[in-house]
Every structure is written in structure tokens, then in C-alpha cells.
Design a protein around this motif. Structure first.
Motif, PDB file in Angstrom:
ATOM      1  N   LEU A 191       0.825  -1.108   0.022  1.00 60.28           N
ATOM      2  CA  LEU A 191       0.209  -0.377  -0.242  1.00 60.28           C
ATOM      3  C   LEU A 191       0.931   1.422   0.177  1.00 60.28           C
ATOM      4  CD1 LEU A 191      -2.739  -1.260   3.166  1.00 60.28           C
ATOM      5  CD2 LEU A 191      -3.176  -0.727   0.077  1.00 60.28           C
ATOM      6  N   ALA A 192       0.801   2.177  -1.105  1.00 59.68           N
ATOM      7  CA  ALA A 192       1.940   3.367  -1.117  1.00 59.68           C
ATOM      8  C   ALA A 192       1.127   4.149  -0.152  1.00 59.68           C
ATOM      9  CB  ALA A 192       1.907   3.787  -3.035  1.00 59.68           C
TER      10      ALA A 192
ATOM     11  N   LEU B 279       2.926  -1.175   3.853  1.00 58.92           N
ATOM     12  CA  LEU B 279       3.380   0.091   3.684  1.00 58.92           C
ATOM     13  C   LEU B 279       4.625   0.966   2.828  1.00 58.92           C
ATOM     14  CD1 LEU B 279       1.479   2.208   6.632  1.00 58.92           C
ATOM     15  CD2 LEU B 279       0.780   1.712   4.369  1.00 58.92           C
ATOM     16  N   VAL B 280       4.847   1.300   1.752  1.00 59.52           N
ATOM     17  CA  VAL B 280       5.458   1.833   1.163  1.00 59.52           C
ATOM     18  C   VAL B 280       5.417   3.269   1.112  1.00 59.52           C
ATOM     19  CG1 VAL B 280       6.489   1.998  -0.981  1.00 59.52           C
ATOM     20  CG2 VAL B 280       6.358  -0.671  -0.039  1.00 59.52           C
ATOM     21  N   ALA B 281       6.645   3.892   0.967  1.00 55.45           N
ATOM     22  CA  ALA B 281       6.294   5.385   1.481  1.00 55.45           C
ATOM     23  C   ALA B 281       7.293   5.848   0.190  1.00 55.45           C
ATOM     24  CB  ALA B 281       6.945   6.069   2.827  1.00 55.45           C
ATOM     25  N   ILE B 282       6.782   6.357  -0.837  1.00 57.45           N
ATOM     26  CA  ILE B 282       7.233   7.637  -2.031  1.00 57.45           C
ATOM     27  C   ILE B 282       6.875   8.346  -1.825  1.00 57.45           C
ATOM     28  CG2 ILE B 282       6.384   7.135  -4.746  1.00 57.45           C
ATOM     29  CD1 ILE B 282       5.689   4.470  -4.068  1.00 57.45           C
ATOM     30  N   PRO B 283       8.076   9.748  -2.554  1.00 59.16           N
ATOM     31  CA  PRO B 283       7.121  11.163  -2.293  1.00 59.16           C
ATOM     32  C   PRO B 283       6.147  11.948  -3.174  1.00 59.16           C
ATOM     33  CG  PRO B 283       9.957  10.443  -2.523  1.00 59.16           C
ATOM     34  CD  PRO B 283       9.105   8.779  -2.664  1.00 59.16           C
ATOM     35  N   GLY B 284       5.537  12.832  -3.131  1.00 61.18           N
ATOM     36  CA  GLY B 284       4.230  12.890  -3.566  1.00 61.18           C
ATOM     37  C   GLY B 284       3.037  13.035  -2.602  1.00 61.18           C
TER      38      GLY B 284
END
Length: 322
Positions: free
Chosen positions: A61-62, A86-91
């Protein structure tokens, strides 16, 4: 039981839904009866529903790097889902707005945010979990490449795949070939028909869907094609076997948001547990119906006890309980 966890290639959105007497006209400000702001997203809904049915759940889950991302970890904890999803991605974190009118019909707009930034690399990093899953589920709030990668890993490992292509866009042929179970609603079925050169009107008639459209879709990959029809029920057409028509289960509907996600997840879990198709369709219909009896989605997704109670109340007799 399934041989492994349910792996959800998911999506996380901050969902705002409004109950209105009718859909607003262009330029109109309309008073809402209720407004619900909650953690959501089709992928999160699939994961929550699978967990409430007693499955071990894994997946991706981003979330972004904005304030909305703070909703995610507490939501997963409350739902019994692992924070490692959880996967943290800039944005920006995904967000969505939905309306439900006085008849229970829904209209939804989704901004995928960083859900669309999940890459094949993110999937490859979880290849072992995908290959050891009992079922891999995906939806279209995530991009084409990660779905193709996840489904390819799953199918090479002999793992079943389920795709709910919503919000609809053309399904890449390779992804359709790697899909074991395809779940669409009538609108998505008509859009898919047009995309593959079939008559979209075949989606509006269950008999034509079963004899014409579903076989045409199955010839492109899926072993099972399922079309949900809202309160009218659903129809499932296996590539080899007899179609199963499931009538709708009457309930007092207040909000239809999330009903399709409840149906798809319950169907996938039931089939992963090796229930018959008819049994899986009945449980899925009950789960979808129950979801419409409460506002919002997060707390409305039912557990097995509520599903069994509804089936007993309606004197419907599944072969077994989830």
C-alpha cells in the motif's frame, strides 16, 4: 484453506464520501445528509475484507510524504493489517471523493497519487511473498507495470490471481492473460467489450454476457469472468463449466460504496478456500449487500458472523461457512 496469505497489490486513499438526496448538478452546492472521511482505497478495502474473513494478509500500500499519509498506519493497525504493507513514496497520498444518492447509487472520483508511482522494482522486492501467497489481488488504482509484474510472479509460482479493473482503463493483453479471476461491474464489462471489439450491449443482458461476452474475455486469459449487477446480483462464467447466476440479496441500502470491493474479496477468499463457485458467489453477494447497510466503507465491511447471520435470516443455504 488457501495454502498461503492473500497478497493485495493495493491502494491507499483518504476517502471523503457524502450522502446526498440526489447527485449535484454542474455548478450546484448541495447540502449533504452526512459526510464521512475515512481511510480507503479499493486495495485497502480488499485487504480489510480479506482480513475480516480470517485470512492472513500481506501486500503493498503506497503512501506519500504529505499530512494525509498519517492516516495510514493507525488504519492498518485497527484493521489488523501489518504495517509492513506500507511503502512510502515521495508525492501526494491518494485521495477520493464519492457521492451516494437517495437510491443508494454511487459516483466516485479518485486521485491515485503515489499509488500510481509503485514500480516493478517495488514488486520484485516482494517476489518471495507473492510466490508463496494463496491468492494475489489487484485493482486499477495502481499502474499497469506493477500489476503485470506481480501477476507474472504469481502465475509462474502457480498462485491464483484476481483482478478488479476499477477505475476502468483498457487491460493490457499480457495482464489479462495472467488473470485467473476477473471481476467487473456492468459499466466496466461494457467498456471492456468495446476495448476487445465485442458488443458493449452484451454487458446489459446476463444471457448475452454468459454466452457471448464472457467467453470472448475468457479466450484472452481468465478462467473465471464475473460481472456484478448491483442490487440485481451477479453472474459468474467459468471458461470450462456452467455459469452461476446469483440473485441480489435485499437489504436496507444506505450507501453502496465499497460493495464491489467486499464482493470481490469475499469471492476470491472463498475460492481460495476451495468453496464451490455457487457457494462463493452467495457469500460474496451477502458481503456486498451488508456493506451497503452502513455509511462509509471501513467499518461497513462485514465479518463472517454477519454474513452467516444474513444468510440464515434470508433462509439461504450455503454449502459451508467462511
Amino acid at each position: 484453506m488457501a495454502d498461503g496469505p492473500v497478497f493485495v497489490l493495493g491502494s491507499f486513499v483518504v476517502a471523503c464520501s457524502a450522502k446526498v438526496p440526489r447527485f449535484p448538478r454542474p455548478g450546484e452546492a448541495l447540502a449533504a445528509q452526512t459526510v464521512t472521511i475515512e481511510p480507503g482505497g479499493k486495495g485497502l478495502n480488499l485487504a480489510i475484507m480479506s482480513r475480516r474473513l480470517g485470512m492472513v494478509v500481506d501486500g503493498i500500500l503506497a503512501i506519500g510524504d504529505d499530512m494525509a499519509a498519517a492516516f495510514a498506519a493507525p488504519a492498518l493497525g485497527r484493521a489488523g493489517l501489518p504495517g509492513s504493507m506500507l511503502v512510502a513514496i515521495p508525492g501526494p497520498t491518494g485521495s477520493g471523493v464519492g457521492f451516494t444518492d437517495g437510491l443508494g447509487e454511487t459516483s466516485v472520483a479518485i486521485a491515485s497519487g503515489v499509488n500510481s508511482a509503485v514500480t516493478r522494482g517495488h514488486i520484485q522486492a516482494r517476489a518471495g511473498a507473492i510466490a508463496s501467497a494463496g491468492l494475489v489481488m489487484a485493482q486499477f488504482e495502481t499502474g499497469d507495470d506493477p500489476i503485470a509484474e506481480a501477476f507474472g510472479i504469481a502465475r509462474r509460482a502457480g498462485v491464483e490471481t484476481l483482478l478488479n479493473p476499477s477505475p476502468f482503463r483498457p487491460i493490457p493483453p499480457d495482464t489479462l492473460r495472467q488473470t485467473g479471476i476477473l471481476v467487473v461491474n456492468e459499466t466496466e464489462a461494457a467498456d471492456l467489450a468495446a476495448d476487445i471489439g465485442c458488443d458493449p450491449a452484451d454487458a446489459g443482458d446476463p444471457a448475452r454476457f454468459a454466452t457471448a461476452l464472457a467467453p470472448a474475455i475468457a479466450a484472452r486469459g481468465p478462467a473465471l469472468v464475473v460481472m456484478t449487477r448491483g442490487a440485481a446480483g451477479a453472474i459468474a462464467v467459468p471458461r470450462c463449466g456452467v455459469a452461476v447466476a446469483q440473485a441480489g440479496i435485499a437489504v436496507d441500502t444506505v450507501d453502496a460504496l465499497g460493495a464491489g470491493d467486499a464482493f470481490a474479496a469475499t469471492l476470491g477468499v472463498a475460492l481460495a478456500r476451495r468453496h464451490s463457485l455457487a457457494d462463493a458467489m452467495l457469500h460474496a453477494a451477502a458481503a456486498g449487500a451488508l456493506t451497503t447497510t452502513r455509511h462509509g466503507v471501513f467499518d461497513a465491511l462485514p465479518g463472517p458472523e454477519a454474513i452467516a447471520e444474513l444468510l440464515a435470516l434470508r433462509r439461504l443455504t450455503p454449502e459451508s461457512r467462511l
